[in-house]
Design a protein around this motif. Structure first.
Motif, PDB file in Angstrom:
ATOM      1  N   LYS A   1       0.843  -1.194   0.000  1.00  0.00           N
ATOM      2  CA  LYS A   1       0.000   0.000   0.000  1.00  0.00           C
ATOM      3  C   LYS A   1       0.880   1.247   0.000  1.00  0.00           C
ATOM      4  O   LYS A   1       1.680   1.449   0.918  1.00  0.00           O
ATOM      5  CB  LYS A   1      -0.922   0.003   1.225  1.00  0.00           C
ATOM      6  CG  LYS A   1      -1.956  -1.124   1.229  1.00  0.00           C
ATOM      7  CD  LYS A   1      -3.066  -0.897   0.208  1.00  0.00           C
ATOM      8  CE  LYS A   1      -4.039  -2.075   0.140  1.00  0.00           C
ATOM      9  NZ  LYS A   1      -4.875  -2.210   1.330  1.00  0.00           N
ATOM     10  N   LEU A   2       0.700   2.066  -1.028  1.00  0.00           N
ATOM     11  CA  LEU A   2       1.575   3.219  -1.197  1.00  0.00           C
ATOM     12  C   LEU A   2       0.922   4.518  -0.767  1.00  0.00           C
ATOM     13  O   LEU A   2       1.584   5.542  -0.628  1.00  0.00           O
ATOM     14  CB  LEU A   2       2.028   3.300  -2.655  1.00  0.00           C
ATOM     15  CG  LEU A   2       2.694   1.986  -3.110  1.00  0.00           C
ATOM     16  CD1 LEU A   2       3.208   2.110  -4.516  1.00  0.00           C
ATOM     17  CD2 LEU A   2       3.810   1.594  -2.158  1.00  0.00           C
ATOM     18  N   SER A   3      -0.378   4.476  -0.548  1.00  0.00           N
ATOM     19  CA  SER A   3      -1.101   5.678  -0.167  1.00  0.00           C
ATOM     20  C   SER A   3      -0.517   6.350   1.084  1.00  0.00           C
ATOM     21  O   SER A   3      -0.392   7.577   1.128  1.00  0.00           O
ATOM     22  CB  SER A   3      -2.568   5.311   0.044  1.00  0.00           C
ATOM     23  OG  SER A   3      -3.317   6.433   0.379  1.00  0.00           O
TER      24      SER A   3
ATOM     25  N   PHE B   1       2.406   6.728   1.984  1.00  0.00           N
ATOM     26  CA  PHE B   1       3.641   7.452   1.686  1.00  0.00           C
ATOM     27  C   PHE B   1       3.391   8.910   1.291  1.00  0.00           C
ATOM     28  O   PHE B   1       4.312   9.712   1.242  1.00  0.00           O
ATOM     29  CB  PHE B   1       4.437   6.727   0.596  1.00  0.00           C
ATOM     30  CG  PHE B   1       5.146   5.505   1.104  1.00  0.00           C
ATOM     31  CD1 PHE B   1       6.402   5.608   1.684  1.00  0.00           C
ATOM     32  CD2 PHE B   1       4.547   4.254   1.035  1.00  0.00           C
ATOM     33  CE1 PHE B   1       7.051   4.480   2.174  1.00  0.00           C
ATOM     34  CE2 PHE B   1       5.192   3.124   1.520  1.00  0.00           C
ATOM     35  CZ  PHE B   1       6.451   3.238   2.091  1.00  0.00           C
ATOM     36  N   LYS B   2       2.115   9.237   1.013  1.00  0.00           N
ATOM     37  CA  LYS B   2       1.779  10.642   0.743  1.00  0.00           C
ATOM     38  C   LYS B   2       2.154  11.510   1.933  1.00  0.00           C
ATOM     39  O   LYS B   2       2.588  12.642   1.787  1.00  0.00           O
ATOM     40  CB  LYS B   2       0.269  10.805   0.505  1.00  0.00           C
ATOM     41  CG  LYS B   2      -0.246  10.117  -0.720  1.00  0.00           C
ATOM     42  CD  LYS B   2      -1.708  10.469  -0.954  1.00  0.00           C
ATOM     43  CE  LYS B   2      -2.616   9.870   0.115  1.00  0.00           C
ATOM     44  NZ  LYS B   2      -4.045  10.053  -0.206  1.00  0.00           N
TER      45      LYS B   2
ATOM     46  N   ALA C   1       3.753  10.167   5.023  1.00  0.00           N
ATOM     47  CA  ALA C   1       4.833   9.679   5.897  1.00  0.00           C
ATOM     48  C   ALA C   1       6.094  10.520   5.705  1.00  0.00           C
ATOM     49  O   ALA C   1       6.459  10.850   4.578  1.00  0.00           O
ATOM     50  CB  ALA C   1       5.127   8.216   5.586  1.00  0.00           C
TER      51      ALA C   1
END
Lengths: 397, 397
Positions: free
Chosen positions: A348-350, A352-353, A355
């Motif tokens: 899940k990359l969301s 990283f918006k 973090a």
């Protein structure tokens, strides 16, 4: 300071009722030879007979003439406009001026033998002022490691489905963020022969100090990276670590032109690739450049990852090092606080918006247990590896 | 996950004593068309008559075939090697598998309408993962301001004395640290005509959005910057501020090709030039790019600058904004702490070796008074302006 260079001794008795008058014999501006005062503005003939003390107008940054020992600021003097004193400009000083007043000695800032940058330091913006003031136009730097990067996976090569390569752009940017040259070498399909050929050629070329792949390091039927490394005579230093995410990670030394080339086989899940890069590759790249080991900051943990007992929680009894992304902030009282992202699946990359840090949960460390019985502090590292932006050997370019 | 795509319904009764057998009809790897399972490895003929449930071997990252609804992990299956079951590979499942197990839906990470980067955000390393996973190879960015920089001062031009230009290298590096193009245009001597010619030509060229000089903005006889700006028709927005260091600073708008060009006349003392750049020029450059206002972190003040009543102390009754460099650190309890550098003279560059932040002491703010009666907290900004390292519009380069 802008003012007048005088002999301080002459002002010992100066007072508003009994000022001392000086004859201004010229001007020395910044950059002037102090032995040749400009007289054009003053039209002075020396009034040796009048017995007046002389002075020289002097500007900030000018070199002090030997015959004077103090500067009286222009705002502490009274200009004299008496028409009878026709031979030049005169000033009055109404207070004693101490020796060395408003005058700076050469070498009073950085002394011979002072260390401005330690071996292993990364040149930061603030270093530029002392370095440039010493006239150091260039300083010796460690050679930068050159990094080559591939992504692997048929799903990003043959157009079936909509999987995009996130690791390639991310890892390339991350290396460049450290100020290092990074070359993205493409997405390789999951064919053992093609994989081996690409990696072997890059290692043999001598153009790279570190090579990275992502994907293909697990134990599945299509995970060919380890076999490719073995077949080209590479030496696996470790394959599999007790870390989450990223446990399948491979580190090997490959034979190559003029020595060995370091090889990181990062996992394919983007969150795992990012964690392994941050906690394994970044330290390697720092060590390569002679940089000191990066120290974490300690922050109060506001939320454990996965408090509701999900699989991405980090229990205190784990035997695994856990790397979790999160948001580091400061309270109104200046207390560092960190909140682990709620979603920690490495696919899940969301999150990283938002973090901005990685949290390192060490195995069985009471330090990571919030509340009574534990300090509630955890080790945090900035999400972007620091340093190196100014690593140009020529400071003036 | 590496495993087998099955119909979960078929496993409802599965147990170690009563396992469910599946016929493996092929393999789907990442990147494969899910409608065309690879059968080369399995040599399967469909055993329709045997009434067995079918399944497909599936690899991490592969697209799920429509006819199955769950993935059983390879380690949760038992391979069957019965010689009588000659027509293909078979597996046993010994536990019920829930619907959707180990299967991820497309779009479960970032949904249509989700915002990944807000207008005005600076692209940071962490943004790369979600952006690249969406296949965004390029995103629209604000135009970067182009910055031209001169130093001024005869003392650095004509070789009298050993004054080196520290401001030019520092300011050039500082602008580049923000990810912006910076051109160092040289050291100008203190001649009004030359100064005016250079600045006027640069403004007229349309090649710069912001021009910086350092030096020559005080009220001395050799401070020609203001006159040069006035003579070329520039409009002074402010000249002189109630700040320390840096009170002579000049900000003006110059006429130029296609609009006005911003002009900062920074002071010549390097510490003052650095402070004015950090607290005036950096905010301007951020605003130009549509970036949000930078917020300070609050830190406990360990040492006031110049506690022994020196001139660089900041008394609480000042009517001036004071900018002091210092060292920001964290305690073992995660408390931000800051120590002002002991030496604060804007001409002393030695403290910049260690300084990593700027402290902003606001006028008459009780918040800056340590100990009882004040919070002891001060506002700190990183010495290096942040952001912008990755401001390349093409994410894949």
């Amino acid at each position: 300071m802008d003012g007048y260079a005088i002999r301080s001794q002459a002002t010992v008795t100066a007072s508003p009722n009994s000022p001392v008058m000086f004859l201004v014999t010229g001007t020395i501006a910044a950059g002037d030879d102090p032995c040749v005062a400009r007289t054009a503005g003053a039209h002075v003939e020396y009034d040796r007979d009048g017995g007046l003390q002389t002075c020289v107008e002097i500007m900030t940054g000018a070199i002090f003439p030997d015959e004077y020992d103090a500067c009286v600021k222009v705002e502490d003097t009274v200009p004299v406009f008496e028409p009878t004193r026709r031979r030049g400009a005169h000033i009055l000083v109404t207070r004693p001026v101490p020796p060395n007043a408003n005058r700076r000695s050469a070498g009073s800032d950085i002394l011979k033998g002072d260390v401005v940058v330690e071996k292993g330091d990364t040149i930061q913006l603030s270093h530029m002022l002392p370095l440039a003031s010493l006239g150091l136009g260039a300083i010796p730097l460690e050679r930068k490691p050159r990094v080559g990067i591939w992504s692997t996976g048929n799903e990003m090569v043959n157009g079936n489905g909509s999987t995009r390569d996130a690791n390639g752009p991310y890892l390339t940017a991350a290396v460049r963020y450290m100020g290092l040259p990074a070359h993205f070498l493409g997405v390789l399909d999951d064919e053992p022969a093609s994989l081996r050929r690409h990696v072997e050629m890059a290692a043999a070329s001598g153009q790279y100090d570190v090579l990275l792949t992502s994907g293909g390091v697990s134990k599945g039927r299509f995970d060919h990276v380890r076999a490719a490394v073995d077949e080209m005579g590479g030496e696996a230093v470790f394959h599999g670590l007790s870390i989450r995410p990223g446990h399948p990670v491979l580190f090997a030394m490959l034979p190559g032109k003029g020595g060995k080339t370091a090889f990181f086989g990062l996992p394919g899940n983007p969150g795992a690739a990012a964690a392994c890069f941050r906690f394994l590759t970044v330290p390697y790249l720092r060590e390569f450049q002679g940089q000191a080991r990066e120290l974490p900051v300690l922050a109060k943990l506001l939320r454990r990852p996965g408090t509701s007992g999900e699989k991405h929680s980090c229990s205190a009894n784990q035997d695994t090092d856990c790397f979790r992304h999160g948001i580091l902030s400061t309270s109104a009282a200046g207390q560092l606080m960190v909140e682990a992202s709620a979603e920690q699946s490495p696919s899940k990359l969301s999150p990283f918006k938002a973090a901005n840090c990685w949290i390192h949960f060490r195995p069985e460390s009471s330090a990571t247990i919030p509340g009574p019985g534990g300090s509630g502090l955890v080790e945090c590292y900035p999400a972007s590896p620091t340093g190196g932006v100014l690593l140009s050997p020529n400071l003036c370019n």
